[in-house]
Scaffold this motif. Structure first.
Motif, PDB file in Angstrom:
ATOM      1  N   GLU B 369       0.799  -1.195   0.000  1.00  0.00           N
ATOM      2  CA  GLU B 369       0.000   0.000   0.000  1.00  0.00           C
ATOM      3  C   GLU B 369       0.850   1.272   0.000  1.00  0.00           C
ATOM      4  O   GLU B 369       0.532   2.246  -0.668  1.00  0.00           O
ATOM      5  CB  GLU B 369      -0.920  -0.033   1.215  1.00  0.00           C
ATOM      6  N   SER B 370       1.970   1.209   0.718  1.00  0.00           N
ATOM      7  CA  SER B 370       2.731   2.447   0.881  1.00  0.00           C
ATOM      8  C   SER B 370       3.503   2.829  -0.379  1.00  0.00           C
ATOM      9  O   SER B 370       3.880   3.970  -0.569  1.00  0.00           O
ATOM     10  CB  SER B 370       3.707   2.287   2.047  1.00  0.00           C
ATOM     11  N   VAL B 372       2.456   2.594  -3.470  1.00  0.00           N
ATOM     12  CA  VAL B 372       1.618   2.852  -4.636  1.00  0.00           C
ATOM     13  C   VAL B 372       1.943   4.204  -5.280  1.00  0.00           C
ATOM     14  O   VAL B 372       2.156   4.290  -6.492  1.00  0.00           O
ATOM     15  CB  VAL B 372       0.125   2.775  -4.247  1.00  0.00           C
ATOM     16  N   GLU B 373       2.020   5.253  -4.444  1.00  0.00           N
ATOM     17  CA  GLU B 373       2.241   6.582  -5.004  1.00  0.00           C
ATOM     18  C   GLU B 373       3.557   6.669  -5.768  1.00  0.00           C
ATOM     19  O   GLU B 373       3.632   7.212  -6.854  1.00  0.00           O
ATOM     20  CB  GLU B 373       2.235   7.659  -3.909  1.00  0.00           C
ATOM     21  N   CYS B 402      -6.022  -1.323  -7.677  1.00  0.00           N
ATOM     22  CA  CYS B 402      -7.002  -0.458  -7.025  1.00  0.00           C
ATOM     23  C   CYS B 402      -8.040  -1.289  -6.285  1.00  0.00           C
ATOM     24  O   CYS B 402      -8.468  -0.941  -5.188  1.00  0.00           O
ATOM     25  CB  CYS B 402      -7.664   0.429  -8.072  1.00  0.00           C
ATOM     26  N   PHE B 405      -6.287  -2.417  -3.092  1.00  0.00           N
ATOM     27  CA  PHE B 405      -6.130  -1.373  -2.066  1.00  0.00           C
ATOM     28  C   PHE B 405      -7.161  -0.274  -2.296  1.00  0.00           C
ATOM     29  O   PHE B 405      -6.831   0.789  -2.834  1.00  0.00           O
ATOM     30  CB  PHE B 405      -4.734  -0.757  -2.129  1.00  0.00           C
ATOM     31  N   THR B 407      -8.313   1.868  -0.468  1.00  0.00           N
ATOM     32  CA  THR B 407      -8.026   3.161   0.166  1.00  0.00           C
ATOM     33  C   THR B 407      -7.172   4.045  -0.731  1.00  0.00           C
ATOM     34  O   THR B 407      -7.108   5.248  -0.557  1.00  0.00           O
ATOM     35  CB  THR B 407      -7.277   2.963   1.490  1.00  0.00           C
ATOM     36  N   LYS B 408      -6.506   3.425  -1.682  1.00  0.00           N
ATOM     37  CA  LYS B 408      -5.661   4.213  -2.571  1.00  0.00           C
ATOM     38  C   LYS B 408      -6.421   4.652  -3.821  1.00  0.00           C
ATOM     39  O   LYS B 408      -5.807   5.105  -4.784  1.00  0.00           O
ATOM     40  CB  LYS B 408      -4.439   3.388  -2.996  1.00  0.00           C
ATOM     41  N   GLN B 409      -7.720   4.467  -3.800  1.00  0.00           N
ATOM     42  CA  GLN B 409      -8.459   4.713  -5.035  1.00  0.00           C
ATOM     43  C   GLN B 409      -8.288   6.130  -5.551  1.00  0.00           C
ATOM     44  O   GLN B 409      -8.271   6.356  -6.753  1.00  0.00           O
ATOM     45  CB  GLN B 409      -9.937   4.346  -4.882  1.00  0.00           C
ATOM     46  N   ARG B 410      -8.113   7.086  -4.633  1.00  0.00           N
ATOM     47  CA  ARG B 410      -8.010   8.468  -5.094  1.00  0.00           C
ATOM     48  C   ARG B 410      -6.800   8.650  -6.002  1.00  0.00           C
ATOM     49  O   ARG B 410      -6.906   9.145  -7.122  1.00  0.00           O
ATOM     50  CB  ARG B 410      -7.927   9.406  -3.885  1.00  0.00           C
ATOM     51  N   ALA B 411      -5.652   8.173  -5.530  1.00  0.00           N
ATOM     52  CA  ALA B 411      -4.424   8.326  -6.319  1.00  0.00           C
ATOM     53  C   ALA B 411      -4.537   7.565  -7.634  1.00  0.00           C
ATOM     54  O   ALA B 411      -4.181   8.067  -8.703  1.00  0.00           O
ATOM     55  CB  ALA B 411      -3.232   7.810  -5.519  1.00  0.00           C
TER      56      ALA B 411
END
Lengths: 184, 899
Positions: B369-370, B372-373, B402, B405, B407-411
């Motif tokens: 998760e960390s 992803v960005e 996506c 994770f 929670t990462k949907q925004r990025a």
């Protein structure tokens, strides 16, 4: 090709194209491309996908249309070897190496379209000595070259020095013979 | 391969030789201006009394050049060349001979001509020159048939153990080719092949091992023995070692998985191959380990380590091979691959775009998760310079990330919308839009942002197809959002700016807003009014209709999105029937049968979108039989259209057609059984195959002596059996309502024959009655059960009364495999497999299948079948049935007993 053991590595085709993608010498072993038109469209697609890449220093690889193709450029020539997408890429690479290295030996390092066309018989024979009906026949470039030129069949890897040695030996024994006959 | 006559394709070299522009470039070619006719003319030198070997060699090369360029030789031309070449055998020039061998292989006209060269080739097979022996073996094996093969068998056996490797290899490879058509003969050479497998020459060993395996391929035990002996002996040749790795992997695959923690047999061997000196063997072994079934993390580690080394190789082929294998492992064991992440990251900038794409997608699979960005940033710089098909792969990987994770949907969503704005072809854009749609559906939080992005997208979208899809979705989902009004501007812009198709879609979408959001309705009506003057009639029609509806007429706002829960094919049929008849009364939709409630498939089907790409890419191959087509619905229309049959009620089940005649008889008859509550209707599809006769008044009489539960009710005859078309007659029998009546029925086809007068082409006035006995027809319990979909098998199973449970065991005899046995039993029972249990995992030794069905009278039946297979492929089955009554359970067992 039908009844071949599925575990056996199979070469689907070997292509030698010029820098514009036109065929110089090709051999297809599997029925996917049974007509000239299918072959031509495969060659065109392959050339379109690979011609802009740089495969001079090291052989390159591409996967498309469910096949894996390894390829290398020398001079104005492009060497291709195709296998199924499940094939061990390195096996195909071994065949590709055998292909361009044996041609290099046969053409005495003059690997360009002009010399290939002038010695097309040698190139066709090399293809014939490397793969037989899709099955890999021989991969040692020196051995392939000596078989093509009918110089020796079982030319083991260090073929060139061996023949040189035997020549000097033969020369020596001939000299000896001559000397003896003269002494008589 | 495109060597000889048949191919009519134009040669590749065609017009080019006349092209003046190309002159300077082709003029150095010795083949410049080459012409088939001239070369064939030149080939006459083969017939000269004084053969010039050099000249002949050149001519052969020219011929082969022509063949290679796709030139086609007619059969006659090929035969002529062939005969010419055979004459050259009298010349003992070694280089010429080599070209002759090649030429004979490429231009081999046919069996008749082959005879001519065999004696020359057989002479060469016994030559002292190794290369003559090897090449003549290869040529001969390529062109001969089984009969001749038996004659030269002796020489081939010798050749296999020839001390010259080139001869042995030639014989072994030829034998591998011959195995396909002449397995019996080749099998007799096994001792020689075994001897050759000990040969010190690498290639001979490789060819011998390959042939040994092929000779035993059908016998699991023999393979296992072969593998054991080969792993103990030292196999020197790298290629032979690769084969051995493949065989070992196969043996492991076929063997029973060991109990917990127990090491697999031969795993040690694979691991030791990872330390082989040849890269090709190392990679083969690493690949084999990664592909092992249920591979454990511990088993994977050494393989991953060597693959990781390959990742930083200077050879692109090695990097590609390694990253491709790791990419595959990452799907099942993402953790095992994370060690390679640093090497993977450097591969993102690899020259070879295939490697870079594989690296990216692997990272996306293994990423946590960390990271992803960080990853997205790297990909962003990379996306602009790869081809569309690679981009699609990346987009699909992002979608699955996506979903993993949320929670990462925004990025991730931002990334997708970013790439959506960039240049790209239709397939690529479609993949992005599909991904956003799936995310909108699966992740509720992503809905509003997703819709926002899509709105932006249609502002500047050149693909009508995608615009209409997005507009449809906005119409569906937009009104349910917190702030529906903000979408209206985007939609209305379409009405002003786009082509007619998009405008029509936009009108419908707007109307949906108006129907669902009352506060917005007056504003929507204003907007729709403006579309009334559109220059496209579909747009105007839609606007007019929806305006009326929103203003409370024509069904009111609820009618904007009519829910058509009818069977579409039936609807079509009903409509065309209606148009064929009198149209003074309005069409009544209630006569159209209702469609079953839509089964919500995976992916985005609920959004009304094509999901093919979505489901394919997510790797979920839809279970084949789930899509089993329902013949009942198709026949139902036909049956309803026949007035005599209409009073029988709803058809419960229609069976698959059964042929009642042999192929190629005068009449071809197929029977379809339709089961009703209290009747069985036999539909006979009849075809007349003889043009010289007319068959009239066709019906089928039934002898129910062996089916006493039935009573013949009436028949619906066929006026005339169509020539080469299908006509139907029906025979109806009654039975106790809801009963499972069975038996064997003897059928007699009755008709009146009228000969056609060949002189006039008219049928004779007078005909005569005739009969034709059809094959017997069986009515079995299976005809009364039909598949049904079930959500929760276990729950349904427990709800049925355990007292109805009936259990028995059956031997199914020798089968090809479990899957085949399972499919056969499902086919016999005709029930619906549940929970994907019809798919047997590869190489499983036992398997359980769950089936659900309903019997006539809508009574549920559930079946639990356990299959087991032994070493000799004998399959045994335990069948447990629960149903709404014990009789039904017994009926199921009787289906199996009768089969």
């Amino acid at each position: 090709m039908a009844g071949v053991d599925p575990t056996l590595p199979i070469v689907k085709n070997m292509l030698l194209l010029d820098s514009e993608g036109k065929r110089i010498a090709v051999k297809y072993y599997t029925p996917e491309w049974s007509t000239v038109a299918q072959q031509a469209s495969f060659e065109k697609a392959l050339w379109n996908k690979t011609s802009r890449t740089n495969a001079r220093a090291e052989a390159e690889i591409i996967m498309f249309d469910n096949v894996v193709v390894v390829y290398k450029y020398i001079g104005d020539l492009m060497f291709y070897v195709t296998g199924s997408q499940d094939e061990n890429e390195l096996v195909l690479y071994t065949v590709l190496q055998a292909f361009y290295e044996s041609v290099t030996i046969l053409l005495r390092q003059q690997v360009e379209k002009k010399t290939v066309l002038e010695n097309l018989d040698l190139v066709l024979l090399a293809i014939d000595e490397i793969v037989d009906g899709g099955i890999i026949l021989e991969t040692e470039p020196a051995v392939i070259a000596s078989r093509v030129t009918m110089r020796g069949a079982d030319g083991e890897a260090p073929a060139a020095p061996l023949t040189e040695q035997s020549f000097t030996k033969a020369f020596a024994s001939a000299k000896e013979h001559l000397a003896r006959s003269l002494l008589k | 391969m495109a060597a000889t006559a048949q191919d009519s394709q134009a040669p590749l070299r065609g017009p080019e030789k006349k092209d003046e522009d190309r002159e300077d470039e082709t003029e150095f070619s010795p083949f410049y201006g080459i012409d088939k006719g001239a070369v064939l003319q030149e080939a006459r030198v083969f017939n000269d009394p004084q053969i010039d070997p050099r000249r002949c060699q050149q001519v052969i090369t020219k011929l082969l050049y022509l063949l290679n360029q796709g030139e086609v030789f007619t059969k006659k031309e090929a035969a002529e060349v062939f005969f010419g070449v055979t004459k050259l055998f009298q010349k003992q020039d070694i280089n010429l001979r080599r070209m002759m061998y090649l030429c004979i292989k490429d231009i081999c006209p046919g069996a008749d001509e082959v005879i001519i060269v065999t004696s020359s080739l057989m002479k060469d097979m016994n030559s002292k020159v190794d290369l003559f022996r090897s090449n003549s073996v290869r040529v001969l094996c390529k062109i001969i048939d089984g009969q001749l093969l038996a004659q030269i068998e002796r020489y081939l056996k010798q050749a296999i153990v020839d001390k010259s490797p080139v001869v042995a290899s030639a014989a072994l490879v030829s034998a591998s080719h011959l195995l396909g058509n002449n397995a019996e003969i080749v099998k007799r050479w096994i001792n020689e092949v075994q001897e050759a497998a000990q040969n010190k020459n690498n290639m001979v060993q490789f060819h011998a091992v390959a042939l040994l395996h092929a000779l035993r391929a059908s016998d699991r035990l023999a393979i296992s023995k072969l593998v054991t002996s080969l792993t103990k002996a030292s196999v020197k040749s790298p290629l032979a070692q690769c084969l051995l790795v493949r065989y070992v992997a196969q043996v492991i695959q076929d063997s029973q998985p060991g109990a917990n923690g127990e090491q697999r047999p031969f795993y040690d061997f694979l691991e030791s191959c990872l330390r082989h000196k040849a890269e090709v063997v190392i990679f083969e072994a690493a690949r084999a380990i990664c592909n092992l079934r249920d591979v454990t993390a511990r088993e994977l580690t050494p393989a991953i380590t060597v693959l990781q080394l390959f990742l930083s190789s200077s050879k692109p082929v090695l990097r590609f091979a390694a990253v491709r294998t790791l990419n595959k492992v990452a799907m099942t064991h993402p953790l095992a691959v994370t060690h390679c992440n640093i090497d993977m990251e450097t591969l993102i900038s690899d020259q070879n775009r295939s490697i870079a794409t594989l690296a990216i997608t692997t990272l996306l699979k293994t990423g946590n998760e960390s990271s992803v960005e960080k990853l997205l940033k790297q990909i962003g710089s990379f996306m602009s310079d790869i081809a569309d098909d690679f981009k699609i792969v990346v987009v699909e990987a992002i979608r699955s990330l996506c979903l993993k994770f949320p929670t990462k949907q925004r990025a991730l969503m931002n990334f997708l919308s970013g790439v959506l704005r960039e240049e790209g072809g239709f397939e690529y854009k479609k993949a992005i839009v599909q991904s956003i749609l799936v995310l909108i559906q699966e992740i509720p939080d992503a809905k509003e942002t997703g819709l926002g992005h899509l709105c932006e997208f249609i502002e500047d979208c050149e693909f009508t197809y995608l615009s209409t899809q997005v507009l449809h979705l906005l119409g569906q989902e937009g009104p349910k959002t917190k702030e529906p009004s903000k979408y209206i501007r985007y939609i209305y812009n379409r009405i002003i700016l786009e082509n007619a198709t998009v405008r029509a879609a936009a009108v419908s979408a707007l109307a949906n807003f108006g129907a669902a959001c009352e506060p917005l309705r007056p504003r929507i009506i204003v907007l729709l009014r403006r579309a009334l003057a559109d220059n496209d009639d579909e747009v105007r029609d839609r606007a007019t209709l929806h305006l009326q509806q929103l203003e409370g007429k024509a069904g009111g706002p609820d009618a904007v999105q009519p829910r058509l829960d009818v069977n579409i094919t039936a609807m079509e049929k009903a409509l065309s029937d209606y148009l064929a008849g009198p149209t003074d009364k309005p069409f009544d939709i209630s006569v159209v049968p209702k469609a079953p409630p839509p089964v919500r498939a995976s992916g985005s089907s609920a959004l009304g979108l094509a999901t093919s790409t979505a489901t394919n890419s997510s790797g979920g191959a839809a279970p084949t039989s789930a899509a089993r087509k329902d013949p009942t619905a198709e026949y139902a229309e036909l049956l309803r259209s026949i007035p005599q049959l209409a009073p029988l009620g709803e058809v419960f089940k229609s069976c698959e057609p059964v042929a009642l005649t042999e192929k190629d008889t005068e009449y071809s008859v197929f029977c379809v059984k339709h089961v009703y509550e209290g009747h069985v209707v036999f539909q006979f599809n009849c075809t007349n195959t003889i043009a010289e006769q007319v068959l009239e008044d066709v019906s089928v009489a039934m002898d129910l002596a062996e089916a006493s539960d039935f009573e013949e009710a009436f028949t619906v005859p066929l006026d005339q059996m169509p020539l080469n078309g299908v006509g139907q007659c029906f025979t109806v029998v009654t039975r106790q309502p809801g009963a499972i009546a069975t038996g064997k029925i003897v059928n007699i086809l009755k008709f009146k024959v009228k000969e056609i007068d060949p002189s006039t082409g008219e049928a004779e006035e007078e005909g005569y009655e005739d009969e034709y006995v059809l094959e017997d027809l069986e009515v079995s319990p299976a005809d009364y059960v039909k598949p049904t979909l079930l959500g929760n098998f276990r729950k349904a199973w427990e709800e049925l009364d355990p007292a109805t449970e009936k259990e028995d065991e059956y031997g199914l005899g020798t089968r090809e495999g479990l899957q085949e046995a399972v499919e056969a039993v499902i086919g016999i029972l005709g029930m619906q497999p549940c929970e994907g249990s019809e798919a047997v995992p590869p190489n499983a030794r036992s398997h359980t299948v769950l089936l659900a069905g309903i019997f006539v009278g809508y009574q549920q039946v559930l079946v639990r079948m356990s299959f087991g297979i032994d070493a000799t492929n004998n399959v045994a089955m335990k069948l447990v049935v629960r149903a709404e009554s014990i009789e039904l359970s017994e009926a199921i067992h009787s289906i199996i007993q009768d089969a």
